[in-house]
Every structure is written in structure tokens, then in C-alpha cells.
Design a protein around this motif. Structure first.
Motif, PDB file in Angstrom:
ATOM      1  N   ASN A 172      44.714  41.290  39.447  1.00  0.00           N
ATOM      2  CA  ASN A 172      44.258  42.400  40.289  1.00  0.00           C
ATOM      3  C   ASN A 172      45.023  42.354  41.614  1.00  0.00           C
ATOM      4  OD1 ASN A 172      42.913  44.198  41.999  1.00  0.00           O
ATOM      5  ND2 ASN A 172      40.907  43.719  41.140  1.00  0.00           N
ATOM      6  N   ASN A 174      44.659  43.777  44.314  1.00  0.00           N
ATOM      7  CA  ASN A 174      43.809  43.758  45.510  1.00  0.00           C
ATOM      8  C   ASN A 174      43.465  42.337  45.942  1.00  0.00           C
ATOM      9  OD1 ASN A 174      43.707  46.593  45.628  1.00  0.00           O
ATOM     10  ND2 ASN A 174      41.977  46.657  44.199  1.00  0.00           N
ATOM     11  N   ASN A 175      43.648  41.378  45.030  1.00  0.00           N
ATOM     12  CA  ASN A 175      43.316  39.986  45.334  1.00  0.00           C
ATOM     13  C   ASN A 175      44.516  39.166  45.785  1.00  0.00           C
ATOM     14  OD1 ASN A 175      40.633  40.475  44.504  1.00  0.00           O
ATOM     15  ND2 ASN A 175      41.154  40.053  42.367  1.00  0.00           N
TER      16      ASN A 175
END
Length: 408
Positions: A172, A174-175
Motif C-alpha cells: 500500500n 500510503n504506508n
């Protein structure tokens, strides 16, 4: 922590490890279907042991003494189990064994394991490798906090699903912890380091088995960039107006004609220059990454660059930081209209491919020059260019045509 629901103790004699009719007795602890065995350092005759009863048969004083000893061990193991349960600790067969033997690491956590690994490997692993483990620790810590909502987990409690969830977390974007997003191979590197840490825990006997043992790392194969002969010539001949650009170009070209990595070039001194078996100047050093000894004969273009920097009080080359060098070489590439993402490592690839293999140097020799411990590593680095393949096939065709004429 949730306690285990099943707890069994079994004593058994390992006949295969016996000698002269005497065999050792082992204790087997089973909790929730997972078991661990260890040697009690007790021995008895094979004929006098009943594996079904887990006891010694007979009424001799020796038999009674051994059975009493086994009863005491069973009581102590049960006490260890109860202690861990009362303490609210994560209970496994390995942790009960550890408590009994005095090597209890049931409270070892993944972050404490990483800290212990760093402490023990400080003088063994390179600075770059330790830095990579530090980054992996940051990702694991973020995963624990954001995904599992905890600050740490027991190593004993980690299972295969932990790794699957960690991989999905890394995928992901976003991580990701930096602007530069992790690609597939970057993700696999973090998982590979985690897997090595679990193997480290097994060797320490903190856990009995690596829960990630059957995980398959999914590295993507990709084309490693290198300069073609024309691009290398462009880079050598382009007129540069600043000293920093000229220095960076010289360092890059030096790597193209020696195959040295950034860190190995940075550490070169006059003591690394020797006279080889051919009476000419060579570079002799130990690779920073693998500690492998490497000797590289200096080609004329590499010698020309060294002669530009002849201050005996300093290192052989004025090597900037890796970040600056990579930044400047990209700017120089734009001036040369070279549409490739140049880095220090591209120079090493260029040496392997354009300078050596494509000019007929055997891959075994190239592997030695690059300081690789395995030939397979060199096969990943270096590729023979299409024009070299074409020339080789043309020569083969000439040989075949000649053989055909001779036959007729």
C-alpha cells in the motif's frame, strides 16, 4: 496473552541414538498440537524401557530412581507451564522448555530481536546493510502500530499470517515512509531481512521453527542499465566547464574501466596500487560488501584518470558523497543526451557488459574482477549486447561454411 488449551508431557527413548544397548531419554512437550523435544541427559538400557508407558520397567533400585527422576521432571515442567500461565505470558512448547532450562525467551519481541541482532552484528555487517535493517525496523514498527494496533509482538506468537499481512501493508503506497515509493523488489528485501531475523531467532533457540520457512520471495527480474560503447565515448568526450563535473565524470569513467563500486573507489589509497604478475600496475583491495580480495589490472583509461590526481597525502580519487555523485552524473548525462538513469552502479554494469564481456573477456574472469563469490551473480549483472551476439553467430556461420566446403 491468551493461554494454551492443551498441554502434554511425554518421555521417550531415542533408540536410533543408542550405543551398546543404551539409549538417551528425551522429553517431548506438546501445546496446542505444536511440540518440542530435548535431551534430558538420562540414559537407560533399551531392553528396560517401555515407550508406551514412558517409564522404565522393573523393580530394581536403578529403575525406581530413574522413574522418580522422570516424575520430578514432569512436575517441574508442569510448574513452568503454570508459572507462565499465571504471569499472563504467551505460552508455547518452546517457552516451557526455555523456562525449565533457564533459557526462557518467551517474552522476546520482534523489536527486541532486531535490537539484539544489531548489537551482535555491529562489527560483522557493513554500514549499508545495518542501515537497511534499520529501515526494515521502521516499517515493522509502523505496521505494528497502524495495522495491528500494538507497540510490539512476541516472537513466539508470530505466524505465517503476520508475514502475509506485512507484505500487504508494504504494497500500500500510503504506508511508504519516503517520497520514493517501494517497488516489488524493495518490498521483498524488507521481507527477506525479516525472514533472516527469524532464522537468527531459531539459532538463538528463541523459537523452535521459522514460521516463514515456506514463504517464497517474489523478486522481479528487470533490465539493469549500462552505457553502450557510443554513450561511453560521449561521456568521455563531452566538454564540461566546472571542476565538480569533471571530477564526477572521471570517477564514473574510472568505475567503467575497473568495475569498482562506489564505496571501494572512495576508500582507495596509494597502498592499493601494486605491480601485478605482468609487471604492470593493478589495484588490490578487499571489497567492502563481501570482504572478498580483488585484484584488477589497470586499463590505460583508468591509469590516465589516476594520473590526474597524484597527491600522495589524500585518497586516490576525490570521491564525493554517493548522493551528490549520483545527482551530478545525471546532470552530465543530460548534457550528453543520454536518456538513462545513471548512478554509480551503472558504471559497474558498464564494465561488466560493455567493456569486458562484449569484448570477449570470459565471464569467469569478469566475475573475478567484480569480486563476486558466485558466478550466478555475474550472470545477473552482465549481459552480452546484441551486436556481440551477431558477430559471434557470423563467426560461427563462417566456420560452418568452411566445414561444408571441406566436406565437399
Amino acid at each position: 496473552m491468551k493461554t494454551s488449551r492443551t498441554f502434554k508431557i511425554l518421555f521417550r527413548q531415542i533408540k536410533a541414538r543408542g550405543k551398546n544397548g543404551i539409549a538417551p531419554i528425551y522429553a517431548r512437550i506438546t501445546i496446542n498440537g505444536k511440540r518440542v523435544e530435548f535431551n534430558l541427559n538420562l540414559h537407560y538400557s533399551i531392553a528396560g524401557w517401555d515407550n508406551k508407558m514412558s517409564r522404565v520397567v522393573g523393580r530394581t533400585s536403578e529403575a525406581r530412581a530413574l522413574n522418580n527422576e522422570l516424575d520430578s521432571i514432569k512436575t517441574e515442567l508442569t510448574d513452568c507451564y503454570n508459572q507462565l500461565s499465571k504471569e499472563g505470558k504467551f505460552i508455547t512448547a518452546q517457552s516451557v522448555k526455555g523456562r525449565y532450562l533457564g533459557t526462557d525467551n518467551s517474552q522476546a519481541t520482534i523489536l527486541s530481536l532486531m535490537d539484539y541482532h544489531k548489537e551482535k552484528m555491529q562489527d560483522i555487517l557493513t554500514e549499508g546493510t545495518l542501515k537497511n535493517y534499520k529501515t526494515t525496523r521502521k516499517y515493522i514498527k509502523a505496521f505494528l502500530s497502524n495495522k495491528l494496533k500494538t507497540y510490539d509482538v512476541y516472537v513466539e506468537g508470530m505466524d505465517y499470517s503476520f508475514l502475509v499481512d506485512f507484505e500487504q501493508y508494504l504494497r500500500n503506497e500510503n504506508n511508504h515512509l519516503s517520497r520514493r515509493k517501494l517497488n516489488n523488489n524493495g518490498i521483498m528485501k524488507h521481507i527477506e531481512r525479516l525472514n533472516k531475523l527469524m532464522n537468527f531467532a531459531v539459532k538463538l533457540e528463541w523459537i523452535s521453527k521459522n514460521p516463514f520457512l515456506h514463504y517464497d520471495l517474489k523478486f522481479s527480474k528487470y533490465s539493469r542499465p549500462f552505457l553502450s560503447p557510443n554513450e561511453l565515448k560521449q561521456l568521455e568526450e563531452v566538454e564540461l566547464k566546472t571542476a565538480k563535473y569533471n571530477n564526477v565524470r572521471n570517477i564514473f569513467i574510472f568505475s567503467c574501466y575497473t568495475g569498482l563500486s562506489y564505496i571501494d573507489m572512495k576508500q582507495l589509497t596509494k597502498d592499493n596500487i601494486i605491480y601485478g604478475i605482468d609487471g604492470k600496475r593493478w589495484i588490490s583491495f578487499y571489497r567492502q560488501k563481501t570482504s572478498e580480495p580483488v585484484k584488477v589490472p589497470l586499463l590505460s583509461k583508468a591509469l590516465e584518470i589516476l594520473e590526474k590526481y597524484n597527491d600522495p597525502e589524500t585518497r586516490l580519487l576525490p570521491v564525493y558523497s554517493n548522493q551528490k555523485l549520483n545527482t551530478y552524473i545525471k546532470e552530465i548525462a543530460l548534457l550528453c543526451n543520454i536518456n538513462k538513469n545513471l548512478t554509480c552502479h551503472v558504471a559497474r554494469h558498464t564494465f561488466a557488459t560493455t567493456v569486458t564481456l562484449s569484448n570477449g573477456v570470459p565471464i569467469e574472469t569478469v566475475s573475478k574482477l567484480l569480486g563476486h563469490t558466485k558466478l550466478s551473480t555475474t550472470q545477473i549483472y552482465a549481459r552480452v549486447m546484441e551486436d556481440k551476439v551477431g558477430k559471434d553467430i557470423s563467426q560461427l556461420q563462417n566456420v560452418l561454411n568452411s566445414d561444408t566446403r571441406n566436406v565437399s
